[in-house]
Design an enzyme around this catalytic site. Sequence first.
Site, PDB file in Angstrom:
ATOM      1  N   ARG A   1      68.716  26.901  -0.503  1.00 24.01           N
ATOM      2  CA  ARG A   1      67.657  27.255   0.454  1.00 24.01           C
ATOM      3  C   ARG A   1      67.565  26.312   1.643  1.00 24.01           C
ATOM      4  NH1 ARG A   1      62.901  26.000  -3.837  1.00 24.01           N
ATOM      5  NH2 ARG A   1      63.840  24.039  -4.442  1.00 24.01           N
TER       6      ARG A   1
ATOM      7  N   GLU B   1      71.232   9.968 -27.213  1.00 19.19           N
ATOM      8  CA  GLU B   1      71.197   9.564 -25.809  1.00 19.19           C
ATOM      9  C   GLU B   1      70.255   8.380 -25.650  1.00 19.19           C
ATOM     10  OE1 GLU B   1      71.324  13.127 -22.913  1.00 19.19           O
ATOM     11  OE2 GLU B   1      70.049  13.755 -24.551  1.00 19.19           O
TER      12      GLU B   1
ATOM     13  N   HIS C   1      75.600  22.885 -27.576  1.00 20.56           N
ATOM     14  CA  HIS C   1      76.626  21.860 -27.847  1.00 20.56           C
ATOM     15  C   HIS C   1      76.822  21.590 -29.345  1.00 20.56           C
ATOM     16  CE1 HIS C   1      76.155  21.244 -23.679  1.00 20.56           C
ATOM     17  NE2 HIS C   1      75.238  20.300 -23.700  1.00 20.56           N
TER      18      HIS C   1
ATOM     19  N   LYS D   1      66.600  11.793 -27.486  1.00 15.99           N
ATOM     20  CA  LYS D   1      66.604  11.036 -26.236  1.00 15.99           C
ATOM     21  C   LYS D   1      65.948   9.686 -26.474  1.00 15.99           C
ATOM     22  CE  LYS D   1      66.759  14.766 -22.951  1.00 15.99           C
ATOM     23  NZ  LYS D   1      68.091  14.407 -22.460  1.00 15.99           N
TER      24      LYS D   1
HETATM   25  N1  LIG Z   1      72.505  18.682 -13.643  1.00  6.10           N
HETATM   26  C1  LIG Z   1      73.286  18.712 -14.686  1.00  6.10           C
HETATM   27  O1  LIG Z   1      74.005  17.758 -15.008  1.00  6.10           O
HETATM   28  C2  LIG Z   1      73.340  19.956 -15.548  1.00  6.10           C
HETATM   29  C3  LIG Z   1      74.106  19.926 -16.730  1.00  6.10           C
HETATM   30  C4  LIG Z   1      74.207  21.093 -17.497  1.00  6.10           C
HETATM   31  C5  LIG Z   1      73.557  22.251 -17.088  1.00  6.10           C
HETATM   32  N2  LIG Z   1      72.797  22.241 -15.960  1.00  6.10           N
HETATM   33  C6  LIG Z   1      72.153  23.498 -15.543  1.00  6.10           C
HETATM   34  O2  LIG Z   1      72.647  23.848 -14.250  1.00  6.10           O
HETATM   35  C7  LIG Z   1      71.643  24.478 -13.479  1.00  6.10           C
HETATM   36  C8  LIG Z   1      71.431  23.737 -12.175  1.00  6.10           C
HETATM   37  O3  LIG Z   1      70.942  22.450 -12.449  1.00  6.10           O
HETATM   38  P1  LIG Z   1      70.748  21.327 -11.337  1.00  6.10           P
HETATM   39  O4  LIG Z   1      70.453  20.086 -12.099  1.00  6.10           O
HETATM   40  O5  LIG Z   1      71.885  21.321 -10.386  1.00  6.10           O
HETATM   41  O6  LIG Z   1      69.410  21.816 -10.573  1.00  6.10           O
HETATM   42  P2  LIG Z   1      68.785  21.233  -9.228  1.00  6.10           P
HETATM   43  O7  LIG Z   1      69.293  19.875  -8.934  1.00  6.10           O
HETATM   44  O8  LIG Z   1      67.311  21.427  -9.345  1.00  6.10           O
HETATM   45  O9  LIG Z   1      69.343  22.201  -8.089  1.00  6.10           O
HETATM   46  C9  LIG Z   1      68.805  23.472  -7.853  1.00  6.10           C
HETATM   47  C10 LIG Z   1      69.512  24.128  -6.677  1.00  6.10           C
HETATM   48  O10 LIG Z   1      68.982  25.417  -6.499  1.00  6.10           O
HETATM   49  C11 LIG Z   1      68.524  25.565  -5.130  1.00  6.10           C
HETATM   50  N3  LIG Z   1      67.342  26.428  -5.126  1.00  6.10           N
HETATM   51  C12 LIG Z   1      66.246  26.324  -5.900  1.00  6.10           C
HETATM   52  N4  LIG Z   1      65.421  27.368  -5.671  1.00  6.10           N
HETATM   53  C13 LIG Z   1      66.019  28.150  -4.730  1.00  6.10           C
HETATM   54  C14 LIG Z   1      65.707  29.382  -4.107  1.00  6.10           C
HETATM   55  N5  LIG Z   1      64.591  30.043  -4.408  1.00  6.10           N
HETATM   56  N6  LIG Z   1      66.574  29.887  -3.222  1.00  6.10           N
HETATM   57  C15 LIG Z   1      67.708  29.237  -2.909  1.00  6.10           C
HETATM   58  N7  LIG Z   1      68.054  28.064  -3.451  1.00  6.10           N
HETATM   59  C16 LIG Z   1      67.241  27.537  -4.378  1.00  6.10           C
HETATM   60  C17 LIG Z   1      68.231  24.158  -4.688  1.00  6.10           C
HETATM   61  O11 LIG Z   1      68.294  24.148  -3.286  1.00  6.10           O
HETATM   62  P3  LIG Z   1      67.600  23.000  -2.374  1.00  6.10           P
HETATM   63  O12 LIG Z   1      68.337  21.740  -2.721  1.00  6.10           O
HETATM   64  O13 LIG Z   1      67.862  23.441  -1.029  1.00  6.10           O
HETATM   65  O14 LIG Z   1      66.164  22.948  -2.798  1.00  6.10           O
HETATM   66  C18 LIG Z   1      69.379  23.410  -5.355  1.00  6.10           C
HETATM   67  O15 LIG Z   1      70.562  23.584  -4.643  1.00  6.10           O
HETATM   68  C19 LIG Z   1      70.424  24.529 -14.389  1.00  6.10           C
HETATM   69  O16 LIG Z   1      70.413  25.757 -15.062  1.00  6.10           O
HETATM   70  C20 LIG Z   1      70.651  23.398 -15.369  1.00  6.10           C
HETATM   71  O17 LIG Z   1      69.968  23.609 -16.589  1.00  6.10           O
HETATM   72  C21 LIG Z   1      72.687  21.120 -15.167  1.00  6.10           C
END
Ligand SMILES: NC(=O)c1ccc[n+]([C@@H]2O[C@H](COP(=O)([O-])OP(=O)(O)OC[C@H]3O[C@@H](n4cnc5c(N)ncnc54)[C@H](OP(=O)(O)O)[C@@H]3O)[C@@H](O)[C@H]2O)c1
Length: 496
Positions: free
Chosen positions: A48, A226, A250, A346
């Site tokens: 976004r 963790e 996992h 955790k």
């Molecule tokens: N992080 C990890 O290591 C990890 C590991 C395993 C699984 N996951 C899974 O992967 C997914 C993503 O996780 P994340 O940690 O990357 O999340 P995050 O850091 O919160 O990133 C969310 C992303 O979605 C965008 N976004 C949110 N609402 C939006 C909307 N309405 N329209 C357009 N863009 C929108 C945000 O954009 P803006 O930045 O512009 O706000 C950002 O790019 C989740 O399902 C999580 O459970 C993550």
Amino acid sequence: MDKIISPLVFVIFGATGDLTRTKLLPALYSLYRLGKITHNFFILGVSRREIAVNDFREMMRLAAQSGGSADFNSGTWAEFADGIDYEPGYFENPDLYQRIVGKLKRYDKLAKACVPRFFYLSTAPEHYAPILEHLHNSGLSAGCGQLSAAFTRVLIEKPFGRDLETAAELENQLSHVFSEKQIFRIDHYLGKETVQNILAFRFANGIFDPTWNRQFIDHVQITLDETVGVGTRGAFYDGIGALRDVVQNHMLEMLALMAIEQPIAFNEKNIRDEKIKILEAIKCIKIDQTVNNTVRGQYQGNGKLLSFIKEKNVSNNSNTETFVALKLFVENDRWDGVPFYLRTGKRLNRKLVQISVHYKKPVLCKQDVCFYNPTQVLRNVLAIKIQPHEGIDLRVMVKEPGFGMKLTPIQMKFRYNSEFSGTSKPDAYARLLIDAIAGDQTLFARSDGIAASWKLMMSIREGWESARVPLQIYKSGSTGPAAAEELINRDGRHWI
Ligand SMILES: NC(=O)c1ccc[n+]([C@@H]2O[C@H](COP(=O)([O-])OP(=O)(O)OC[C@H]3O[C@@H](n4cnc5c(N)ncnc54)[C@H](OP(=O)(O)O)[C@@H]3O)[C@@H](O)[C@H]2O)c1
């Protein structure tokens, strides 16, 4: 997989998020560096925030540098970055998808081909439904030519729902837009080298498979400890908890690989069929056994470390568990009566992901005469170390040097880093991405397996509610709640 695949485009929804920066982008860049993906490779980042392409590229450069700095090279980065594009917009807005259609047409023109499309949903799960719907309505999911649906794929991240019902709903939404062959459900644990080695180790060594059963094995332990707390994931984690966050995926995936029968062939269908048989054979815990066979805990502050209920975006009377211990049984001929003890939490005192197989002790005494002192003999333990030091240890008993006969346990150790020091090990995401590009689903979760694991999780949660299983508070930096020790000690066993 030595084939170089090109052209292709990754459309990443959630491109400015943590997952893209810490895992996806470094993995894609390393595949480029290794020559696995090459010219006519495009990344279209979608999220976004309104930023210019160059700012997005800079964000990705920093991500690639910190994600794999040893790998980073400004020459290849410049070539790679050339294929990176960005489109700002809200996932709910249909106009966004028309702009994506326009961009993909441009890539097709540049590549003079129908460029295979990979839609990566790197977003919170509540965005999956609108994104899938708009991919369908805009025609993006159909690919660009008559045959291209087969080369159009969607990759999604766990959590795959938050219970049986929402998981089924997600499956419905996915199957409305894509066929099962096009859906790649990522559990990055399956991309880890040591996890994949479980099958090689079991089935390529004549000494293990014949003893891999209830006749020789006393029990199995699976640990995922963790040291970190929920960090910035408080809003997501509160109400989800450890059972849904890591056990459903996992830990059950690891259990399934440890327990499966040898597949007829090492291909995606047969391996996944066998894994699902195990998930379906895990006995649901009856309500009256929940108190004895499960533990749920929550971390409490210690020094500078906050209690879970004080973490950002966590409710101050949260009942969410940050620790789980379970005793499970796989009901089949091979494993009947062998407990699988699972433990995860955790803010524990160590970071460790490990599976250990505890063998039965040999028979040492016959007619009250003992060959060795039975108290000196410990069980053989095969420990498969997944994090932090990938490898395998085998505990065996030996005679201590010197006069007399004193027995002592020693560890036979295999470490990836020392044994394969000259070989670069692909990161789990790089491995999974290249398989998804090649269309190989072996290392990805399948819908029937997800349903089976949710069924089990739901039975545990129902037991927690009906039997009012209390939340055990444990100190941050400890080994977890005392009740988890009791769960295994009650059976005359100990956590490794
Ligand atoms: N992080 C990890 O290591 C990890 C590991 C395993 C699984 N996951 C899974 O992967 C997914 C993503 O996780 P994340 O940690 O990357 O999340 P995050 O850091 O919160 O990133 C969310 C992303 O979605 C965008 N976004 C949110 N609402 C939006 C909307 N309405 N329209 C357009 N863009 C929108 C945000 O954009 P803006 O930045 O512009 O706000 C950002 O790019 C989740 O399902 C999580 O459970 C993550």
